[in-house]
Scaffold this active site. Structure first.
Site: not given
Ligand code: A2P
Length: 278
Positions: A45, A50, A75, A108
Site C-alpha cells: 500500500d 508518501y 492514492k 486519499h
C-alpha cells in the site's frame, strides 16, 4: 505462507494482509518490500503523498517476482482532485513506478469542503475503464460521502480504506460497506493513530496474547482478519513483518472477540474526514 484474498466487486481478489509503507522513504521501502515479499507478502500500500511509490516498485522489481503477482495500491491526494487532475496524477505515479497499471487507485481523502470528490470519481471511472487502475476505491470516506458517490456516479467503490482498529471499530461504516459490496480496509490497524505501543500494552490484549502464546499485535491483526477486514500494518522490521503474517495460523474464540469489542471508544472515535485530510 499463502495469504487469503478477499473478492473485490471487480472480480479480482485483494490479499487480506498487506504491507503499509508510510512513512518509509524510497530506499527504506525498497528494502522492506524485498523482505516482505520473501516472507510471502504480495500486497503493498502506497500513496503519492508518501513520496515512496518509486521505491515500492523498485523493491518489487528487485524480488524478481512477476509484477502481476503483486497487488499494488496508490492514492491521489487533494492536489489531484477536480478538473481531470487525476489523469496526470496517475500517469505521473505510473511513470515513477514504471508500471503499466496499479491494482487499486484510491481517492486519499474526501475533502468535502472542496466538493470535488464526485467529479474526481468520474475521472477515476475513466482511468478504470482504460485499464490504468484495475480497481478504484476511496479512503477516509464517511457514509454520507459514499452515499453521494452511489447516487451520482456509476461505479461502486471497490474499497474504502479507513482508520480502523478495535478502539476505532467503525461498526456502522462497515455495515454500510457490506450492504454495498465495498471491502473495508484498515489503515493503522495496530492503532497507530493513538500510539501503537501504548495500545498494545492494554491488559485485554496482553492477557489474550498470553493465553494464545501470541503477541498483542497478532491478537489485534487476527481480530481484523476474523472481522473480514483487509489490514495493512506498516513495519520496517523483518521479524515483525513475519509476526504480522503469522495471524493466519491461529484463531480467536467468540468470547475473545467479545472481549476485544469492549475496547471500542464508540461510534465517533478516530479521525473525522469532514474536518481532516489532505
Ligand atoms: P516497526 O516498523 O518498527 O515494526 P500501523 O500500521 O498500525 O500504523 O502501525 C505501525 C507501527 O507499528 C510502526 O511503528 C511499527 O514499527 C509498529 N509495528 C508493526 N508491527 C508490529 C508488531 N507486530 N508489534 C509491535 N509493533 C509493530
Amino acid at each position: 505462507m499463502t495469504i487469503p484474498s478477499i473478492p473485490l466487486n471487480t472480480g479480482a481478489g485483494i490479499p487480506q494482509l498487506g504491507l503499509g509503507t508510510w512513512p518509509m522513504n524510497d530506499a527504506e521501502v525498497a528494502d522492506a518490500v524485498v523482505a516482505a515479499a520473501e516472507l510471502g507478502y504480495r500486497h503493498i500500500d502506497s500513496a503519492t503523498k508518501y513520496a515512496n511509490e518509486a521505491g515500492v516498485a523498485e523493491g518489487i522489481r528487485r524480488t524478481g517476482i512477476p509484477r502481476e503477482e503483486f497487488f499494488v495500491t496508490t492514492k491521489l491526494d487533494g492536489e489531484f482532485q477536480g478538473e481531470d487532475r487525476a489523469v496526470g496524477g496517475l500517469r505521473a505515479a505510473l511513470d515513477r513506478m514504471r508500471f503499466e497499471y496499479v491494482d487499486l487507485l484510491l481517492i486519499h481523502w474526501p475533502l468535502p469542503q472542496r466538493d470535488e470528490y464526485v467529479s474526481t470519481w468520474r475521472t477515476y471511472e475513466r482511468l478504470h475503464a482504460e485499464g490504468l487502475a484495475r480497481a478504484i476505491g476511496v479512503s477516509n470516506f464517511k457514509v454520507p460521502h459514499l452515499e453521494r458517490l452511489l447516487a451520482e456516479t456509476d461505479v461502486v467503490p471497490a474499497v474504502n480504506q479507513v482508520q480502523l482498529d478495535p478502539r476505532v471499530p467503525r461498526v456502522e461504516e462497515r455495515r454500510f460497506h457490506h450492504e454495498h459490496g465495498i471491502v473495508t480496509e484498515s489503515w493503522s490497524p495496530l492503532g497507530g493513530g493513538g500510539g501503537v505501543q501504548e495500545f498494545l500494552a492494554d491488559p485485554v490484549l496482553t492477557e489474550l496474547a498470553e493465553r494464545h502464546g501470541r503477541t498483542p499485535a497478532q491478537i489485534v491483526l487476527r481480530w481484523h482478519v476474523q472481522e473480514g477486514i483487509v489490514a495493512i500494518p506498516k513495519s520496517s522490521n523483518r521479524q515483525r513483518m513475519a509476526d504480522n503474517l503469522a495471524v493466519f495460523e491461529f484463531e480467536l474464540t467468540e468470547d475473545d472477540m467479545s472481549r476485544l469489542a469492549t475496547l471500542s471508544r464508540g461510534p465517533g472515535a478516530g479521525v473525522d474526514s469532514d474536518v481532516t485530510g489532505h
